[in-house]
Scaffold this active site. Structure first.
Site, PDB file in Angstrom:
ATOM      1  N   TYR A  73      39.658 -21.568  16.809  1.00  0.00           N
ATOM      2  CA  TYR A  73      38.867 -22.794  16.850  1.00  0.00           C
ATOM      3  C   TYR A  73      37.450 -22.522  16.649  1.00  0.00           C
ATOM      4  O   TYR A  73      36.993 -21.341  16.736  1.00  0.00           O
ATOM      5  CB  TYR A  73      38.768 -22.909  18.549  1.00  0.00           C
ATOM      6  CG  TYR A  73      40.342 -23.398  19.095  1.00  0.00           C
ATOM      7  CD1 TYR A  73      40.824 -24.645  19.083  1.00  0.00           C
ATOM      8  CD2 TYR A  73      41.105 -22.167  19.519  1.00  0.00           C
ATOM      9  CE1 TYR A  73      41.970 -24.728  19.768  1.00  0.00           C
ATOM     10  CE2 TYR A  73      42.153 -22.426  20.107  1.00  0.00           C
ATOM     11  CZ  TYR A  73      42.554 -23.740  20.392  1.00  0.00           C
ATOM     12  OH  TYR A  73      43.999 -23.935  20.748  1.00  0.00           O
ATOM     13  N   ARG A 125      37.873 -24.578  26.697  1.00  0.00           N
ATOM     14  CA  ARG A 125      36.907 -25.148  27.513  1.00  0.00           C
ATOM     15  C   ARG A 125      36.387 -24.283  28.705  1.00  0.00           C
ATOM     16  O   ARG A 125      35.467 -24.135  29.046  1.00  0.00           O
ATOM     17  CB  ARG A 125      37.442 -26.442  28.282  1.00  0.00           C
ATOM     18  CG  ARG A 125      37.279 -27.618  27.291  1.00  0.00           C
ATOM     19  CD  ARG A 125      37.922 -28.866  28.231  1.00  0.00           C
ATOM     20  NE  ARG A 125      39.430 -28.721  28.262  1.00  0.00           N
ATOM     21  CZ  ARG A 125      40.028 -29.131  29.720  1.00  0.00           C
ATOM     22  NH1 ARG A 125      39.466 -29.321  30.640  1.00  0.00           N
ATOM     23  NH2 ARG A 125      41.267 -28.897  29.549  1.00  0.00           N
ATOM     24  N   ASP A 146      43.361 -31.140  23.524  1.00  0.00           N
ATOM     25  CA  ASP A 146      43.026 -32.157  24.345  1.00  0.00           C
ATOM     26  C   ASP A 146      42.416 -33.472  23.475  1.00  0.00           C
ATOM     27  O   ASP A 146      42.293 -33.405  22.346  1.00  0.00           O
ATOM     28  CB  ASP A 146      41.478 -31.671  25.103  1.00  0.00           C
ATOM     29  CG  ASP A 146      41.911 -30.453  26.108  1.00  0.00           C
ATOM     30  OD1 ASP A 146      42.990 -30.592  26.580  1.00  0.00           O
ATOM     31  OD2 ASP A 146      41.042 -29.722  26.327  1.00  0.00           O
ATOM     32  N   ASP A 150      34.149 -30.512  29.664  1.00  0.00           N
ATOM     33  CA  ASP A 150      33.677 -31.250  28.506  1.00  0.00           C
ATOM     34  C   ASP A 150      32.738 -32.050  28.832  1.00  0.00           C
ATOM     35  O   ASP A 150      32.241 -32.500  29.902  1.00  0.00           O
ATOM     36  CB  ASP A 150      34.662 -31.622  27.760  1.00  0.00           C
ATOM     37  CG  ASP A 150      35.769 -32.626  28.387  1.00  0.00           C
ATOM     38  OD1 ASP A 150      35.107 -33.260  29.426  1.00  0.00           O
ATOM     39  OD2 ASP A 150      36.862 -32.741  27.971  1.00  0.00           O
TER      40      ASP A 150
END
Length: 227
Positions: A72, A178, A44, A86
């Site tokens: 991550y 997310r 993203d 987000d």
């Protein structure tokens, strides 16, 4: 200037926040003066970290690189859900976390390890009916998205400073971090969104090996042999 078509290999790039993965591809095309450039796994715009750039004949191996598991580190904010999952989106739910105990957060995390189902976020590159979801989202259009099965191999809390929770996740391709944060917030009953995502590894490659965008040159091309 003559185009170079003899460049082959992959480059591990540390994508900065604010650029799309395609922005990085375009930058490398100009930097190496070659057309055959792609990436293996979208990050993203607001995410940062390891992005595998494929050059020349390595673009043919796109699907094999995409199949690698990903790792991550992220930070989620509990108590606020947004339209995009987000910090860029509008807050659509706000709940106090004043009475939320750290023990409750720690109890929820293990329930997301294993094979889970995720409904892809509207702000994503998935195609529904031939159209990218994020393009529909920009027009205010929301469509039904069938859930997809993904695997969470490891999920650890690194730090809790409510309303923020820093975490590590190792997951299969197609996992939306997310959405993982949103689902954790939903299960806690307070909502959540991501404030930071850093991709730290893709398969055997790590962020420590990556080069900053402005430093990229043909000397950073490397080979890889699949077992």
């Amino acid at each position: 200037m003559t185009k170079r078509e003899d460049s082959n290999g992959l480059i591990l790039v540390n994508k900065p926040r604010g650029l799309t993965s395609h922005d990085v591809v375009n930058y490398v095309r100009k930097k190496l003066n070659t057309k055959r450039v792609g990436h293996a796994g979208t990050l993203d715009p607001q995410a940062e970290g390891l992005l595998i750039i494929l050059v020349g004949r390595y673009t043919k191996f796109f699907s094999r690189f995409v199949d690698f598991d990903k790792e991550y580190q992220g930070i989620m904010k509990l108590g606020e859900a947004t339209t995009t999952g987000d910090a860029q989106g509008e807050v659509v739910k706000r709940e106090s976390v004043e009475n939320l105990k750290e023990s409750a957060v720690k109890e929820v995390f293990p329930s997301f390890v294993g094979e889970i189902e995720q409904v892809p976020p509207m702000v994503s590159a998935i195609r529904i009916g031939g159209k990218r979801l994020y393009k529909l989202a920009r027009r205010g259009i929301v469509v039904e998205r069938p859930p997809r099965k993904v695997k969470i191999y490891d999920l650890k809390i690194l730090k809790i400073e409510l309303p923020f929770v820093e975490f590590y996740v190792r997951c299969s391709k197609g996992t939306y971090v997310r959405k993982l944060a949103e689902d954790i917030g939903e299960k806690l009953g307070c909502g959540a969104h991501i404030t930071s995502i850093i991709r730290t590894a893709v398969g055997p490659f790590t962020l420590r090996e990556a080069v900053n965008l402005e430093d990229i040159s043909a000397t950073h091309l490397r080979e890889y042999t699949f077992e």
